[in-house]
Design a protein around this motif. Structure first.
Motif, PDB file in Angstrom:
ATOM      1  N   PHE A 148       0.970  -1.178   0.165  1.00 31.85           N
ATOM      2  CA  PHE A 148      -0.152  -0.065   0.015  1.00 31.85           C
ATOM      3  C   PHE A 148       0.889   1.053  -0.012  1.00 31.85           C
ATOM      4  O   PHE A 148       1.999   1.218   0.758  1.00 31.85           O
ATOM      5  CB  PHE A 148      -1.172  -0.045   1.218  1.00 31.85           C
ATOM      6  CG  PHE A 148      -1.758  -1.240   1.415  1.00 31.85           C
ATOM      7  CD1 PHE A 148      -3.069  -1.062   0.816  1.00 31.85           C
ATOM      8  CD2 PHE A 148      -1.447  -2.254   2.115  1.00 31.85           C
ATOM      9  CE1 PHE A 148      -3.847  -2.416   0.785  1.00 31.85           C
ATOM     10  CE2 PHE A 148      -2.051  -3.594   2.043  1.00 31.85           C
ATOM     11  CZ  PHE A 148      -3.440  -3.516   1.290  1.00 31.85           C
ATOM     12  N   TYR A 149       0.555   2.257  -0.835  1.00 36.05           N
ATOM     13  CA  TYR A 149       1.302   3.441  -1.167  1.00 36.05           C
ATOM     14  C   TYR A 149       0.505   4.649  -0.439  1.00 36.05           C
ATOM     15  O   TYR A 149      -0.466   4.861  -1.121  1.00 36.05           O
ATOM     16  CB  TYR A 149       1.741   3.493  -2.376  1.00 36.05           C
ATOM     17  CG  TYR A 149       2.729   2.578  -3.109  1.00 36.05           C
ATOM     18  CD1 TYR A 149       4.175   2.481  -3.330  1.00 36.05           C
ATOM     19  CD2 TYR A 149       2.236   1.292  -3.533  1.00 36.05           C
ATOM     20  CE1 TYR A 149       4.913   1.740  -3.649  1.00 36.05           C
ATOM     21  CE2 TYR A 149       2.945   0.240  -4.152  1.00 36.05           C
ATOM     22  CZ  TYR A 149       4.283   0.395  -4.158  1.00 36.05           C
ATOM     23  OH  TYR A 149       5.042  -0.370  -4.769  1.00 36.05           O
ATOM     24  N   LYS A 150       1.268   5.449   0.005  1.00 36.71           N
ATOM     25  CA  LYS A 150       0.583   6.736   0.301  1.00 36.71           C
ATOM     26  C   LYS A 150       0.700   7.580  -0.953  1.00 36.71           C
ATOM     27  O   LYS A 150       1.680   7.300  -1.948  1.00 36.71           O
ATOM     28  CB  LYS A 150       1.417   7.576   1.314  1.00 36.71           C
ATOM     29  CG  LYS A 150       1.025   7.477   2.696  1.00 36.71           C
ATOM     30  CD  LYS A 150      -0.257   8.282   3.074  1.00 36.71           C
ATOM     31  CE  LYS A 150      -0.362   8.147   4.726  1.00 36.71           C
ATOM     32  NZ  LYS A 150       0.387   8.936   5.290  1.00 36.71           N
ATOM     33  N   LYS A 151      -0.507   8.147  -1.270  1.00 33.71           N
ATOM     34  CA  LYS A 151      -0.647   8.763  -2.572  1.00 33.71           C
ATOM     35  C   LYS A 151       0.385  10.015  -2.924  1.00 33.71           C
ATOM     36  O   LYS A 151       0.820  10.217  -3.865  1.00 33.71           O
ATOM     37  CB  LYS A 151      -2.042   9.391  -2.993  1.00 33.71           C
ATOM     38  CG  LYS A 151      -2.078   9.780  -4.388  1.00 33.71           C
ATOM     39  CD  LYS A 151      -3.821  10.532  -4.461  1.00 33.71           C
ATOM     40  CE  LYS A 151      -3.929  10.859  -5.948  1.00 33.71           C
ATOM     41  NZ  LYS A 151      -5.020  11.525  -6.325  1.00 33.71           N
ATOM     42  N   ILE A 152       0.852  10.714  -1.775  1.00 32.85           N
ATOM     43  CA  ILE A 152       1.724  11.742  -1.957  1.00 32.85           C
ATOM     44  C   ILE A 152       2.988  11.254  -2.487  1.00 32.85           C
ATOM     45  O   ILE A 152       3.812  12.021  -3.041  1.00 32.85           O
ATOM     46  CB  ILE A 152       1.996  12.439  -0.682  1.00 32.85           C
ATOM     47  CG1 ILE A 152       2.451  11.355   0.432  1.00 32.85           C
ATOM     48  CG2 ILE A 152       0.930  13.156  -0.062  1.00 32.85           C
ATOM     49  CD1 ILE A 152       2.847  11.945   1.948  1.00 32.85           C
ATOM     50  N   LEU A 153       3.503   9.905  -2.457  1.00 29.32           N
ATOM     51  CA  LEU A 153       4.646   9.352  -3.128  1.00 29.32           C
ATOM     52  C   LEU A 153       4.739   9.589  -4.523  1.00 29.32           C
ATOM     53  O   LEU A 153       5.752   9.576  -4.968  1.00 29.32           O
ATOM     54  CB  LEU A 153       4.671   7.895  -2.793  1.00 29.32           C
ATOM     55  CG  LEU A 153       5.081   7.517  -1.285  1.00 29.32           C
ATOM     56  CD1 LEU A 153       4.933   6.061  -1.004  1.00 29.32           C
ATOM     57  CD2 LEU A 153       6.495   8.052  -0.830  1.00 29.32           C
ATOM     58  N   PHE A 154       3.478   9.753  -5.129  1.00 28.28           N
ATOM     59  CA  PHE A 154       3.365   9.914  -6.472  1.00 28.28           C
ATOM     60  C   PHE A 154       3.324  11.299  -7.026  1.00 28.28           C
ATOM     61  O   PHE A 154       3.205  11.589  -8.275  1.00 28.28           O
ATOM     62  CB  PHE A 154       2.258   9.157  -7.111  1.00 28.28           C
ATOM     63  CG  PHE A 154       2.193   7.717  -6.886  1.00 28.28           C
ATOM     64  CD1 PHE A 154       3.082   6.629  -7.811  1.00 28.28           C
ATOM     65  CD2 PHE A 154       1.780   7.122  -5.795  1.00 28.28           C
ATOM     66  CE1 PHE A 154       3.093   5.268  -7.447  1.00 28.28           C
ATOM     67  CE2 PHE A 154       1.779   5.660  -5.578  1.00 28.28           C
ATOM     68  CZ  PHE A 154       2.468   4.689  -6.508  1.00 28.28           C
ATOM     69  N   ILE A 155       3.537  12.170  -6.382  1.00 24.10           N
ATOM     70  CA  ILE A 155       3.404  13.614  -6.631  1.00 24.10           C
ATOM     71  C   ILE A 155       4.645  14.255  -7.677  1.00 24.10           C
ATOM     72  O   ILE A 155       4.460  14.565  -8.550  1.00 24.10           O
ATOM     73  CB  ILE A 155       3.605  14.518  -5.228  1.00 24.10           C
ATOM     74  CG1 ILE A 155       2.164  14.324  -4.636  1.00 24.10           C
ATOM     75  CG2 ILE A 155       3.757  15.966  -5.709  1.00 24.10           C
ATOM     76  CD1 ILE A 155       2.116  15.507  -3.254  1.00 24.10           C
ATOM     77  N   ASP A 156       5.750  13.565  -7.234  1.00 22.34           N
ATOM     78  CA  ASP A 156       6.987  13.989  -8.153  1.00 22.34           C
ATOM     79  C   ASP A 156       7.350  13.054  -9.018  1.00 22.34           C
ATOM     80  O   ASP A 156       7.732  13.320 -10.192  1.00 22.34           O
ATOM     81  CB  ASP A 156       8.422  14.128  -7.084  1.00 22.34           C
ATOM     82  CG  ASP A 156       8.276  15.225  -6.262  1.00 22.34           C
ATOM     83  OD1 ASP A 156       7.628  16.345  -6.407  1.00 22.34           O
ATOM     84  OD2 ASP A 156       8.679  15.068  -4.803  1.00 22.34           O
ATOM     85  N   GLU A 157       6.991  11.786  -8.797  1.00 18.89           N
ATOM     86  CA  GLU A 157       7.232  10.527  -9.919  1.00 18.89           C
ATOM     87  C   GLU A 157       5.970   9.472 -10.095  1.00 18.89           C
ATOM     88  O   GLU A 157       5.337   9.500  -8.903  1.00 18.89           O
ATOM     89  CB  GLU A 157       8.517  10.080  -9.587  1.00 18.89           C
ATOM     90  CG  GLU A 157       9.675  10.573  -9.731  1.00 18.89           C
ATOM     91  CD  GLU A 157      10.010  10.821 -10.983  1.00 18.89           C
ATOM     92  OE1 GLU A 157       9.731  10.213 -12.141  1.00 18.89           O
ATOM     93  OE2 GLU A 157      11.334  11.500 -11.291  1.00 18.89           O
ATOM     94  N   LYS A 158       5.808   9.133 -10.945  1.00 21.78           N
ATOM     95  CA  LYS A 158       4.963   8.059 -11.346  1.00 21.78           C
ATOM     96  C   LYS A 158       5.784   6.962 -11.943  1.00 21.78           C
ATOM     97  O   LYS A 158       7.101   6.797 -12.045  1.00 21.78           O
ATOM     98  CB  LYS A 158       3.835   8.455 -12.134  1.00 21.78           C
ATOM     99  CG  LYS A 158       2.881   9.657 -11.446  1.00 21.78           C
ATOM    100  CD  LYS A 158       1.646   9.674 -12.343  1.00 21.78           C
ATOM    101  CE  LYS A 158       0.436  10.647 -11.722  1.00 21.78           C
ATOM    102  NZ  LYS A 158       1.102  11.875 -11.075  1.00 21.78           N
ATOM    103  N   TYR A 159       4.994   5.966 -12.536  1.00 23.33           N
ATOM    104  CA  TYR A 159       5.801   4.658 -13.269  1.00 23.33           C
ATOM    105  C   TYR A 159       6.230   5.263 -14.423  1.00 23.33           C
ATOM    106  O   TYR A 159       5.415   5.648 -15.407  1.00 23.33           O
ATOM    107  CB  TYR A 159       4.767   3.754 -13.193  1.00 23.33           C
ATOM    108  CG  TYR A 159       4.484   3.038 -11.911  1.00 23.33           C
ATOM    109  CD1 TYR A 159       5.524   2.202 -10.906  1.00 23.33           C
ATOM    110  CD2 TYR A 159       3.133   3.246 -11.313  1.00 23.33           C
ATOM    111  CE1 TYR A 159       5.010   1.859  -9.815  1.00 23.33           C
ATOM    112  CE2 TYR A 159       2.744   2.703 -10.059  1.00 23.33           C
ATOM    113  CZ  TYR A 159       3.685   2.008  -9.180  1.00 23.33           C
ATOM    114  OH  TYR A 159       3.310   1.685  -8.210  1.00 23.33           O
ATOM    115  N   PRO A 160       7.571   5.316 -14.701  1.00 26.99           N
ATOM    116  CA  PRO A 160       8.023   5.591 -16.074  1.00 26.99           C
ATOM    117  C   PRO A 160       7.826   4.468 -16.939  1.00 26.99           C
ATOM    118  O   PRO A 160       7.960   3.104 -16.783  1.00 26.99           O
ATOM    119  CB  PRO A 160       9.696   5.479 -15.709  1.00 26.99           C
ATOM    120  CG  PRO A 160       9.909   4.762 -14.641  1.00 26.99           C
ATOM    121  CD  PRO A 160       8.854   4.577 -13.681  1.00 26.99           C
TER     122      PRO A 160
END
Length: 241
Positions: A148-160
């Motif tokens: 489970f990932y906090k959504k804030i982890l995807f603010i700067d990067e998403k899956y390349p």
């Protein structure tokens, strides 16, 4: 999030597992790659908290990125069509019984089901235990169906999208480098198939692993990463022969 493409039976299995959860405080986004079977009709029959987005995409990680953008929750979790939760109380035990304060990731075990041996070193092992340590440079210590990932982890990067098969490994290693706090729990989260593309054992998979590790470190480590990849490639051939 549930990415899907032309796998209606698997999707129904996953949706049923989600509906059976005793914990109900969630939304579910099914990201459909414009399936040509009866998936569209099925999706149109779903009600809240199930939502869907359907259009041609550039692969599973493109679908996952779209789901990230559409989601409104604090925590994100990704399942593939055919994946199911380990039992009906899985979400309740994670979000009601575990202290998640200051955690950015929570990861538990997953159980593999399928005809392909999921591990490069064992014909009998089916449980993957999470690991958040320097061993991440040897193998992906987190499985996305167990994490489970906090959504804030995807603010700067998403899956390349340049990594077609192991983009989740790149993202986990990227988070490890940034010292994101991960809580490892001794609970099995999901049952998932071992027949996916990331378990096919082809050399292209290991070349991608070498490339993603090099991008996150230095080209000077390429010989070391190549040795690791070749060892795993040969070991998997032995295990699956």
């Amino acid at each position: 999030m549930v990415p899907v493409l032309n796998n209606l039976n698997g999707l129904k299995k996953t949706i049923k597992s989600i509906k059976n959860q005793s914990f109900k405080d969630f939304e579910v986004w099914v990201i459909d790659g414009n399936s040509n079977d009866e998936t569209q009709e099925y999706l149109n029959g779903l009600n809240s908290p199930f939502f869907f987005h359907s259009e041609v995409d550039k692969g599973i990680y493109d679908a996952m990125n779209k789901g990230i953008s559409l989601s409104k929750g604090e925590w994100l979790y990704f399942m593939g069509a055919e994946d199911i939760f380990f039992d009906d109380n899985t979400l309740n035990e994670v979000f009601r019984k575990i202290n998640l304060e200051n955690c950015l990731l929570v990861s538990g075990r997953i159980s593999y089901q399928g005809v392909v041996n999921p591990f490069v070193y064992s014909k009998n092992k089916i449980i993957k235990n999470p690991s958040w340590s320097a061993l991440m440079w040897l193998r992906n210590g987190l499985h996305h169906q167990g994490t489970f990932y906090k959504k804030i982890l995807f603010i700067d990067e998403k899956y390349p999208l340049k990594f077609k098969t192991l983009s989740d490994y790149w993202f986990n290693l990227y988070l490890f480098k940034r010292k994101a706090k991960c809580k490892v729990i001794h609970k099995t989260i999901a049952k998932c198939t071992s027949d996916g593309v990331s378990k096919n054992g082809k050399w292209e998979l290991y070349k991608e692993e070498i490339n993603l590790k090099t991008e996150l470190s230095s080209r000077y480590f390429v010989p070391f990463f190549y040795f690791i990849a070749l060892s795993k490639f040969l070991s998997r051939k032995i295990v699956n022969d």
